[in-house]
Design a protein around this motif. Structure first.
Motif, short mmCIF file in Angstrom:
data_model
loop_
_atom_site.label_atom_id
_atom_site.label_comp_id
_atom_site.label_asym_id
_atom_site.label_seq_id
_atom_site.Cartn_x
_atom_site.Cartn_y
_atom_site.Cartn_z
N LYS A 275 0.84 -1.21 0.00
CA LYS A 275 0.00 0.00 0.00
C LYS A 275 0.87 1.26 0.00
O LYS A 275 0.53 2.26 -0.61
N LYS A 276 2.00 1.20 0.71
CA LYS A 276 2.88 2.38 0.79
C LYS A 276 3.77 2.51 -0.44
O LYS A 276 4.58 3.42 -0.54
N GLY A 277 3.64 1.57 -1.37
CA GLY A 277 4.40 1.66 -2.64
C GLY A 277 5.83 1.17 -2.51
O GLY A 277 6.63 1.37 -3.43
N LYS A 278 6.16 0.53 -1.35
CA LYS A 278 7.56 0.11 -1.17
C LYS A 278 7.83 -1.23 -1.84
O LYS A 278 8.97 -1.56 -2.12
N ASN A 279 6.80 -2.03 -2.03
CA ASN A 279 6.96 -3.32 -2.72
C ASN A 279 5.84 -3.50 -3.74
O ASN A 279 4.82 -2.82 -3.68
N THR A 280 6.10 -4.46 -4.65
CA THR A 280 5.14 -4.65 -5.74
C THR A 280 4.07 -5.69 -5.42
O THR A 280 2.89 -5.48 -5.68
N ALA A 281 4.51 -6.85 -4.80
CA ALA A 281 3.55 -7.95 -4.64
C ALA A 281 3.93 -8.86 -3.48
O ALA A 281 5.09 -8.85 -3.03
N VAL A 282 2.95 -9.62 -3.02
CA VAL A 282 3.21 -10.63 -1.99
C VAL A 282 2.58 -11.96 -2.45
O VAL A 282 1.44 -11.99 -2.93
N LEU A 283 3.38 -13.04 -2.32
CA LEU A 283 2.85 -14.38 -2.65
C LEU A 283 2.45 -15.03 -1.33
O LEU A 283 3.29 -15.19 -0.42
N ASP B 34 0.25 -4.45 -6.52
CA ASP B 34 -0.09 -3.04 -6.78
C ASP B 34 -0.28 -2.88 -8.29
O ASP B 34 0.66 -3.07 -9.07
N GLU B 35 -1.50 -2.53 -8.68
CA GLU B 35 -1.83 -2.47 -10.11
C GLU B 35 -1.02 -1.39 -10.86
O GLU B 35 -0.82 -1.49 -12.07
N ALA B 36 -0.56 -0.39 -10.09
CA ALA B 36 0.19 0.70 -10.74
C ALA B 36 1.52 0.22 -11.29
O ALA B 36 2.07 0.80 -12.22
N LYS B 37 2.05 -0.87 -10.69
CA LYS B 37 3.38 -1.35 -11.12
C LYS B 37 3.23 -2.47 -12.13
O LYS B 37 3.69 -3.60 -11.94
N GLU B 38 2.60 -2.10 -13.24
CA GLU B 38 2.23 -3.07 -14.26
C GLU B 38 3.46 -3.75 -14.89
O GLU B 38 3.47 -4.96 -15.10
N ILE B 39 4.48 -2.94 -15.15
CA ILE B 39 5.66 -3.48 -15.84
C ILE B 39 6.37 -4.51 -14.94
O ILE B 39 6.69 -5.62 -15.36
N GLU B 40 6.60 -4.13 -13.68
CA GLU B 40 7.28 -5.05 -12.75
C GLU B 40 6.46 -6.32 -12.57
O GLU B 40 7.01 -7.43 -12.47
N MET B 41 5.13 -6.16 -12.53
CA MET B 41 4.25 -7.31 -12.35
C MET B 41 4.37 -8.28 -13.53
O MET B 41 4.35 -9.50 -13.36
N GLY B 42 4.51 -7.72 -14.72
CA GLY B 42 4.67 -8.55 -15.91
C GLY B 42 5.90 -9.44 -15.79
O GLY B 42 5.86 -10.65 -16.05
N LEU B 43 7.02 -8.81 -15.36
CA LEU B 43 8.27 -9.55 -15.21
C LEU B 43 8.15 -10.61 -14.11
O LEU B 43 8.64 -11.74 -14.22
N LEU B 44 7.45 -10.22 -13.03
CA LEU B 44 7.28 -11.11 -11.88
C LEU B 44 6.46 -12.34 -12.25
O LEU B 44 6.83 -13.48 -11.93
N GLN B 45 5.38 -12.11 -12.97
CA GLN B 45 4.51 -13.22 -13.38
C GLN B 45 5.28 -14.24 -14.21
O GLN B 45 5.16 -15.44 -14.01
N GLN B 46 6.13 -13.67 -15.10
CA GLN B 46 6.92 -14.53 -15.99
C GLN B 46 7.86 -15.43 -15.16
O GLN B 46 7.96 -16.63 -15.42
N ALA B 47 8.50 -14.84 -14.14
CA ALA B 47 9.45 -15.59 -13.32
C ALA B 47 8.73 -16.62 -12.45
O ALA B 47 9.22 -17.73 -12.22
N LEU B 48 7.55 -16.23 -11.94
CA LEU B 48 6.81 -17.13 -11.04
C LEU B 48 6.25 -18.33 -11.80
O LEU B 48 6.23 -19.45 -11.29
N TRP B 49 5.76 -18.06 -13.00
CA TRP B 49 5.03 -19.07 -13.77
C TRP B 49 5.81 -20.39 -13.86
O TRP B 49 5.34 -21.44 -13.43
N SER B 50 7.05 -20.30 -14.40
CA SER B 50 7.79 -21.54 -14.65
C SER B 50 8.18 -22.24 -13.34
O SER B 50 8.07 -23.47 -13.23
#
Lengths: 308, 411
Positions: free
Chosen positions: B90-98, B121-137
């Motif tokens: 919420k404070k914008g310090k991190n992008t996501a939590v699993l 955080d939906e605002a960090k769309e680019i970082e989330m894209g990269l994160l999803q890619q790494a998590l998926w495999s």
């Protein structure tokens, strides 16, 4: 030299020139006298090809201005009201640029510039940027730029606006010298003393029409007014003086603490004026009876002051 | 025309502060943008993506997931409670939590849907894209293997209800062994190799130089050039305000000569500015400007012509210097944003790619990319130059008409 016939020009609703005709002889210095907005600049703009008239004809030495415009333009020199120079260039660079536009080049141009700068007393300042010049010096270079190509006729549109009396006198001397060399000039001004001092003939222009024309002597002769009574008061004229003005049929000019009455019978009007001023509690400081000026002629013709 | 052009060039060089600013400001901005896009110096290893991790299951499998993900290159996990993690996001310090919920291991082993969730955080769309890619495999690799083992064991139990517990445990141990053996076997490696999609960069930073640097130079140089030429175009209106324009008009030259003369001096300044920009980029930022010098020179000229026409066009349609200054600023900012001067077009949605073609910036930037990044031959680049020259021709034609209609009328 120049004949203009039935020139008219309108800007939307405003008629800037209304069927004006004009003839200027070779070597003549013709003054166009009128208040601001009378049509002087429009007249000069049309005669110098900058504006096209709605109707009318302009002939230079018998040939239409537009018959061969490029050649006609080479006959004409224009000294605009503005300082039409490049402030960040030196006087020499400015003159070189303007001269080149008229096809003068090399040594010929160099000599012409030197000659003009010497004539205008600015040789020692030729390499100084225009922005570092005084108002009077800029005005002189403004004139020089119009003379580089040896024009046959020069239009001077209020060339002494905004300069000190000393610089103004210097410019008068330049104009008189040019006149003595036989250059034809049309000079616009709203300063009657300039027109009186410089011009061979004067055309009085108001609301787009030339309402009187002739030499100063001719204009004086044609006027009903013979003299002017100049009165200076110790106090500023704040009281309503309409009764005095009405008595003298609107021939009274009032400016700050001074009053000028244009009259054909100074001997009779003088005691009446003094009496009326005393009644209005105005304290006289100085009183003079002078011969007729253009200002009074203009007032008589138009009912308004040149500076209105 | 040439007299007016030379006068304009002389005036330009007389104002040393303006010359310095017109060259120095773009240099400063190019350097700044090159730094932003990572275009200067050795390519640093990119910063790892950080992921918060909430383990509510606290089992061997959940710990294995943590270890596997954390061991990945480019990813760093931080264990946090859900409350702490959501507060940091919420404070914008991190992008996501699993979050791995209670019963994660049991569900996976039973071959059921794994109880886990990603909060972000939906605002960090680019970082989330990269994160999803790494998590998926990684994440699904672990859970699916466990799930298949669970399914196999369940199937054996269901098909052999009378099997003794000891026998069943023996079979399960053999199944486990097979999975482990397969994981470590050559076959597994061969299969992995077969299943991997081979990827080879045709255009890459190693072969083609620095992408960020090309973007920074091309984008900034064109935007700054547009600002410079609009200033130069405005000087045409200054002439009108100062009265020199009237004097020009009474001289024996045609009004068109005044316009073309002004264009010529502006073009000279534009070519000079772009040339200095590329020389600086070569000397200070290491851009290889000699990679295709004829194409670069022609592209500089084409871009300068298009930009010059833009400056003259603005001056001819406006009625005062103030109008030119404010309208130019607005238009330049819009077309620079559209054309990719401010931000590379790859970050923009599809609609912006379509709109970009109306911008001078787009064609010039694409042209410079063709030279420095794609390293195409002149025969492939010239269509972009033609587009720029086309833009220049259209704008100049409109300027000539507007010039006669506006400027000459206002005398």
């Amino acid at each position: 030299m120049l004949v203009a016939k039935n020139l008219s020009k309108s800007y939307k609703e405003v008629k800037a020139l209304n069927n004006v005709s004009l003839a200027v002889q070779e070597g003549e210095l013709y003054g166009l006298l009128g208040p601001n907005g009378a049509g002087k600049t429009t007249m000069i703009s049309i005669l110098s090809s900058l504006l096209k008239p709605d109707c009318g004809e302009i002939l230079y030495r018998g040939k239409s201005l537009y018959q061969n415009l490029t050649e006609s333009k080479k006959m004409i020199g224009v000294v605009p009201q503005e300082i039409a120079l490049y402030e960040d260039l030196t006087a020499f660079e400015n003159l070189k640029f303007w001269g080149t536009l008229y096809g003068i080049k090399g040594k010929q141009l160099q000599l012409k510039i030197e000659e003009l700068l010497s004539f205008l007393g600015l040789s020692d300042r030729k390499n100084h940027k225009i922005k570092n010049y005084s108002g009077g010096m800029k005005r002189r270079i403004n004139i020089a730029a119009a003379l580089l190509h040896d024009p046959k006729i020069v239009f001077m549109d209020e060339p002494t606006v905004g300069i000190d009396p000393q610089s103004r006198n210097l410019i008068f001397e330049v104009i008189q010298e040019l006149h003595s060399r036989g250059l034809t000039m049309i000079y616009t001004t709203h300063y009657m003393e300039e027109a009186e001092r410089l011009c061979d003939r004067i055309g009085i222009i108001d609301e787009g029409k030339i309402i009187a024309e002739g030499s100063f002597e001719e204009l004086k002769k044609s006027s009903n007014i013979k003299e002017e009574i100049h009165v200076k008061f110790t106090n500023t004229l704040k009281t309503d003086l309409s009764n005095i003005d009405n008595h003298f049929n609107g021939q009274l000019l009032i400016h700050e603490n001074q009053m000028v009455l244009s009259t054909s019978q100074a001997n009779a009007d003088l005691p009446i004026l003094i009496q009326m001023c005393t009644n209005a509690n105005l304290h006289l400081e100085n009183l003079q009876v002078r011969s007729l000026s253009l200002e009074s002629i203009f007032l008589e013709l138009t009912g308004k002051s040149l500076r209105d | 025309m040439f007299t007016i052009a030379f006068k304009g060039i002389r005036q330009y060089f007389k104002d040393r502060t303006a010359v310095l600013l017109s060259l120095l400001l773009p240099i400063v901005l190019i350097t700044l943008f090159a730094l932003m896009y990572g275009g200067i110096g050795k390519k640093e290893k990119s910063r790892p993506i950080s992921l918060l991790f909430t383990d509510q299951d606290n089992t061997e499998l959940s710990k294995e997931v943590f270890k596997t993900l954390n061991d990945q290159d480019g990813m760093q996990l931080f264990p946090k409670s859900y409350e702490e993690a959501s507060d940091l996001i919420k404070k914008g310090k991190n992008t996501a939590v699993l979050v791995l919920y209670k019963g994660f291991q049991d569900s996976v082993e039973a071959g059921n849907k794994a109880p886990m969730e990603l909060f972000y955080d939906e605002a960090k769309e680019i970082e989330m894209g990269l994160l999803q890619q790494a998590l998926w495999s990684n994440l699904f690799g672990i859970t699916m293997k466990k799930g298949i083992k669970g399914k196999v064991n369940t199937w054996i139990r269901e098909k052999n209800p009378n099997l003794a517990d000891a026998e069943l445990l023996n079979i399960q141990a053999q199944v486990e062994e097979q999975f482990t053996d397969f994981d470590n076997s050559e076959d597994s490696k061969k299969m992995e190799e077969k299943s991997n999609l081979p990827m080879t960069a045709i255009v890459s930073e190693e072969k083609n130089g620095n992408l960020g640097l090309v973007q920074a130079i091309a984008g900034t140089a064109i935007m700054m050039l547009l600002f410079s030429v609009s200033g130069s175009g405005a000087s045409l209106l200054k002439e009108k305000e100062d009265g020199t324009f009237r004097r020009l008009l009474v001289s024996p030259i045609t009004p068109s000569s005044i316009l073309y003369g002004k264009m010529l001096s502006t073009l000279f300044m534009a070519v000079l500015q772009l040339t200095v920009m590329f020389l600086y980029s070569w000397l200070a930022l290491g851009l290889d400007i000699f990679i295709n010098l004829p194409a670069l020179l022609l592209m500089i000229l084409s871009a300068a012509i298009a930009c010059t026409s833009f400056g003259i066009f603005m001056a001819s349609v406006c009625k005062s210097r103030k109008q030119v200054e404010s309208l130019s600023t607005l238009v330049i900012l819009v077309i620079s944003a559209l054309g990719g001067s401010m931000m590379p077009l790859i970050f923009m949605p599809e609609i912006m790619h379509k709109l970009a073609i109306v911008s001078v910036n787009y064609w010039a930037i694409e042209g410079f990319f063709d030279i420095f990044w794609r390293q195409l031959p002149l025969s492939e680049i010239y269509p972009k130059m033609l587009v720029l020259l086309g833009i220049g021709t259209v704008l100049t034609s409109i300027s000539v008409i507007s010039f006669k209609r506006n400027l000459l009328k206002l005398v």
